[in-house]
Every structure is written in structure tokens, then in C-alpha cells.
Design a protein around this motif. Structure first.
Motif, PDB file in Angstrom:
ATOM      1  N   SER A  54     171.972  36.572  72.724  1.00 21.61           N
ATOM      2  CA  SER A  54     171.030  37.405  72.155  1.00 21.61           C
ATOM      3  C   SER A  54     170.513  37.400  71.173  1.00 21.61           C
ATOM      4  O   SER A  54     169.704  37.119  70.383  1.00 21.61           O
ATOM      5  CB  SER A  54     171.909  38.722  71.619  1.00 21.61           C
ATOM      6  OG  SER A  54     173.246  37.893  71.009  1.00 21.61           O
ATOM      7  N   ASP A  56     170.112  33.263  71.478  1.00 21.19           N
ATOM      8  CA  ASP A  56     169.094  32.788  71.868  1.00 21.19           C
ATOM      9  C   ASP A  56     167.317  33.422  71.889  1.00 21.19           C
ATOM     10  O   ASP A  56     166.392  33.273  71.736  1.00 21.19           O
ATOM     11  CB  ASP A  56     169.347  32.052  73.356  1.00 21.19           C
ATOM     12  CG  ASP A  56     170.094  31.093  73.637  1.00 21.19           C
ATOM     13  OD1 ASP A  56     171.335  30.986  72.478  1.00 21.19           O
ATOM     14  OD2 ASP A  56     171.270  31.261  74.664  1.00 21.19           O
ATOM     15  N   LEU A  57     167.584  34.680  72.225  1.00 21.37           N
ATOM     16  CA  LEU A  57     166.406  35.829  72.488  1.00 21.37           C
ATOM     17  C   LEU A  57     165.858  36.087  70.230  1.00 21.37           C
ATOM     18  O   LEU A  57     164.909  35.708  70.011  1.00 21.37           O
ATOM     19  CB  LEU A  57     166.932  37.217  72.369  1.00 21.37           C
ATOM     20  CG  LEU A  57     167.009  37.064  73.807  1.00 21.37           C
ATOM     21  CD1 LEU A  57     167.886  38.920  74.485  1.00 21.37           C
ATOM     22  CD2 LEU A  57     165.777  36.634  75.212  1.00 21.37           C
ATOM     23  N   SER A  59     166.108  33.410  68.578  1.00 19.36           N
ATOM     24  CA  SER A  59     165.280  31.999  68.470  1.00 19.36           C
ATOM     25  C   SER A  59     163.677  31.492  69.257  1.00 19.36           C
ATOM     26  O   SER A  59     163.297  31.416  68.260  1.00 19.36           O
ATOM     27  CB  SER A  59     166.512  30.763  68.119  1.00 19.36           C
ATOM     28  OG  SER A  59     166.686  30.472  69.820  1.00 19.36           O
ATOM     29  N   ASN A  60     163.949  32.796  70.104  1.00 20.26           N
ATOM     30  CA  ASN A  60     162.732  33.056  70.284  1.00 20.26           C
ATOM     31  C   ASN A  60     161.648  33.281  69.859  1.00 20.26           C
ATOM     32  O   ASN A  60     161.247  34.152  68.677  1.00 20.26           O
ATOM     33  CB  ASN A  60     161.976  34.114  71.775  1.00 20.26           C
ATOM     34  CG  ASN A  60     161.522  33.668  72.851  1.00 20.26           C
ATOM     35  OD1 ASN A  60     160.271  34.015  72.310  1.00 20.26           O
ATOM     36  ND2 ASN A  60     162.100  33.157  73.950  1.00 20.26           N
ATOM     37  N   PRO A  61     160.435  32.322  70.132  1.00 17.69           N
ATOM     38  CA  PRO A  61     159.115  32.311  68.949  1.00 17.69           C
ATOM     39  C   PRO A  61     158.318  34.034  69.200  1.00 17.69           C
ATOM     40  O   PRO A  61     157.919  34.717  68.230  1.00 17.69           O
ATOM     41  CB  PRO A  61     158.321  31.707  69.803  1.00 17.69           C
ATOM     42  CG  PRO A  61     158.685  30.558  70.223  1.00 17.69           C
ATOM     43  CD  PRO A  61     160.002  31.107  70.913  1.00 17.69           C
ATOM     44  N   LEU A  62     158.758  34.664  70.249  1.00 16.81           N
ATOM     45  CA  LEU A  62     157.641  35.858  70.375  1.00 16.81           C
ATOM     46  C   LEU A  62     158.252  36.781  69.296  1.00 16.81           C
ATOM     47  O   LEU A  62     157.818  38.494  68.606  1.00 16.81           O
ATOM     48  CB  LEU A  62     158.670  36.457  71.536  1.00 16.81           C
ATOM     49  CG  LEU A  62     157.679  36.154  73.420  1.00 16.81           C
ATOM     50  CD1 LEU A  62     158.158  36.641  74.651  1.00 16.81           C
ATOM     51  CD2 LEU A  62     156.273  36.316  72.972  1.00 16.81           C
ATOM     52  N   CYS A  63     159.744  36.410  68.836  1.00 15.85           N
ATOM     53  CA  CYS A  63     160.306  37.281  68.115  1.00 15.85           C
ATOM     54  C   CYS A  63     159.656  37.535  66.342  1.00 15.85           C
ATOM     55  O   CYS A  63     159.114  38.114  65.755  1.00 15.85           O
ATOM     56  CB  CYS A  63     161.748  37.331  67.065  1.00 15.85           C
ATOM     57  SG  CYS A  63     163.016  37.804  68.850  1.00 15.85           S
ATOM     58  N   GLU A  64     158.815  36.634  65.786  1.00 17.42           N
ATOM     59  CA  GLU A  64     157.632  36.356  65.291  1.00 17.42           C
ATOM     60  C   GLU A  64     156.637  36.853  65.665  1.00 17.42           C
ATOM     61  O   GLU A  64     155.875  37.284  64.316  1.00 17.42           O
ATOM     62  CB  GLU A  64     158.149  34.706  64.916  1.00 17.42           C
ATOM     63  CG  GLU A  64     158.996  34.533  64.197  1.00 17.42           C
ATOM     64  CD  GLU A  64     159.233  32.754  64.227  1.00 17.42           C
ATOM     65  OE1 GLU A  64     157.471  31.871  64.261  1.00 17.42           O
ATOM     66  OE2 GLU A  64     160.025  31.949  63.129  1.00 17.42           O
ATOM     67  N   VAL A  73     165.525  43.389  70.453  1.00 13.65           N
ATOM     68  CA  VAL A  73     166.061  42.137  70.133  1.00 13.65           C
ATOM     69  C   VAL A  73     166.947  41.926  69.341  1.00 13.65           C
ATOM     70  O   VAL A  73     168.218  41.471  69.383  1.00 13.65           O
ATOM     71  CB  VAL A  73     165.396  40.676  69.969  1.00 13.65           C
ATOM     72  CG1 VAL A  73     166.544  39.554  69.688  1.00 13.65           C
ATOM     73  CG2 VAL A  73     164.596  40.480  71.233  1.00 13.65           C
ATOM     74  N   ASP A  77     171.079  42.360  69.635  1.00 10.96           N
ATOM     75  CA  ASP A  77     172.206  41.413  69.042  1.00 10.96           C
ATOM     76  C   ASP A  77     173.355  42.319  67.714  1.00 10.96           C
ATOM     77  O   ASP A  77     174.665  41.813  67.834  1.00 10.96           O
ATOM     78  CB  ASP A  77     171.102  40.402  68.271  1.00 10.96           C
ATOM     79  CG  ASP A  77     172.120  39.456  67.004  1.00 10.96           C
ATOM     80  OD1 ASP A  77     173.096  38.883  67.941  1.00 10.96           O
ATOM     81  OD2 ASP A  77     172.660  39.762  66.320  1.00 10.96           O
TER      82      ASP A  77
END
Length: 244
Positions: A54, A56-57, A59-64, A73, A77
Motif C-alpha cells: 500500500s 508503494d502504491l 508513492s506511485n505518480p498515478l496518485c497525483e 489507495v 493503506d
């Protein structure tokens, strides 16, 4: 053979049966704490891995780029951290109510084995002197032989009494030890069962809450599967992933 010999055989046979029962108990017992340790280690590793996924997800750019993805996510988490915290509570409970009591029970066996060894040594001394007495009993009853027979019997008496005392102690106490094991183990097993019930109830609540946060009304599992297949087909149609 003399009556003393057969009495000795009976005493040894009965005592040896109790020794075997205690050894079987020890062998069975040894598997329990090892299994509990493995379960604790696997449980800890599983929850830590879930938390890492969770994170790692997050920190994924998709979250921005996608607020819906960030929301999902973040919910995942939160659920994984709740699960990890509860797992740690369960690990601590298993340690206190199962593993530690079993370790204390296991500490009894060295003393038990020492008592068996002392009885075995007394048995050897008894058998050696009993054979000596029987040897003189079978000889012609001359003056010197009778004197040696008397001396051998005098040597045998305290050794026999010592063996019989040690043997009686094992015969009296080992069945009590063997029969009391369930009374000792039962609270630990009951605690383990309660911990399992609470754990799975809590996991059901955690993932039920997560499902409510992520679930889309009107979307069945079949509908989601069709959506995924459609999106996968679109990806496969891209020239950069097409087969050569």
C-alpha cells in the motif's frame, strides 16, 4: 530364576511404560511451539508485506494524477495499517498465552529425564547385586559361600530399597504428570481459539469497511471482470505491445 528376578522384571516393565508415555508427550509437545512460532512469523510477514504494497502504491505518480485512484489507495493503506496493528496484538497474545506457557512446560522435561536416569542407574546397581546374590544361592552351601551370600544380601538390601524408592516415585508421579498435561494445555488452546475468532471477525470488519469504500453500486464481480477484459483487449491492441 528367583522370585526377586521376576519382581524386578515387573517393576522395570511398568516403569518403562510410564517413561515411554512421557517421551511421547515430549515429542508431541515439541511440535506445538514450533508450529506457533511459524504461524506468528508468517502472520507478521504477511501484514508487513501488505503495508509495504500500500505504501508503494501511495508513492506511485498515478496518485497525483488521478484523485479516484488516490482515494482507493488511501483506503487500502488505512485498512492494511489497521490489519497490521491488529496482527501485532494477536502475535503478542499468542506469545503470552501459548508460546511462553509451552516453553515453561518444556522446561520440566530435563528434570524428568534426570529422574529417569537416576532410576536407570539404580536399576543397574540392583541388577548387578541381585545377580551376585543368585550366584551364591546356586552354589553348594559351604561356610565360605554362606558368608559371601550373607554379605551379598547385606549389600543388596540398601541398593534394592534405593531402586524401589526411585521406581515408586516415577510410578506415582509420572502418571500424574501425564494426566495433568490437558489441564495445563487447555487454557492455552482456548486462548488460541478465542484469538482466532477475534482475528477473523476483525479482518471481516476491516475488509468489509474497505469494500464499502471502494465498491461501486451496481457493479457485480462479472461486470468488473468484463470491464477488465475490455481494458486488457484495448491494451493488447496497442502497436507497442503487439506480437511481432
Amino acid at each position: 530364576m528367583s522370585c526377586g528376578f521376576w519382581n524386578l522384571v515387573v517393576l522395570v516393565a511398568v516403569a518403562w511404560a510410564e517413561v515411554l508415555r512421557s517421551r511421547n508427550t515430549k515429542e508431541t509437545f515439541n511440535h506445538v511451539p514450533l508450529g506457533a512460532h511459524r504461524a506468528v512469523n508468517l502472520l507478521t510477514a504477511m501484514s508487513k508485506s501488505a503495508v509495504k504494497i500500500s505504501l508503494d502504491l501511495l508513492s506511485n505518480p498515478l496518485c497525483e494524477q488521478d484523485q479516484d485512484f488516490l482515494r482507493m489507495v488511501t483506503a487500502l493503506d488505512t485498512a492494511m495499517k489497521r490489519m497490521d496493528a491488529f496482527n501485532q496484538e494477536k502475535v503478542n497474545q499468542i506469545q503470552k498465552t501459548v508460546i511462553e506457557p509451552l516453553k515453561k512446560f518444556g522446561s520440566i522435561f530435563p528434570s524428568l529425564n534426570m529422574a529417569v536416569k537416576r532410576r536407570e542407574q539404580a536399576l543397574q546397581d540392583y541388577g548387578r547385586l541381585q545377580a551376585k546374590v543368585e550366584k551364591y544361592e546356586e552354589k553348594e552351601k559351604t561356610g565360605p559361600v554362606l558368608a559371601k551370600l550373607h554379605q551379598a544380601r547385606e549389600e543388596l538390601r540398601p541398593v534394592r530399597e534405593d531402586f524401589e524408592a526411585k521406581n515408586k516415585q516415577l510410578l506415582d508421579e509420572m502418571p500424574r504428570f501425564y494426566n495433568s498435561r490437558l489441564d495445563y494445555f487447555q487454557p492455552s488452546f482456548e486462548s488460541l481459539i478465542r484469538a482466532q475468532v477475534i482475528y477473523y471477525s476483525e479482518m471481516h470488519k476491516i475488509f468489509g469497511d474497505l469494500t464499502q469504500q471502494l465498491d461501486q453500486p451496481g457493479h457485480s464481480d462479472e461486470h468488473r471482470e468484463r470491464e477488465n477484459e475490455t481494458k486488457l483487449s484495448e491494451l493488447r491492441a496497442l502497436s507497442i505491445v503487439a506480437d511481432d
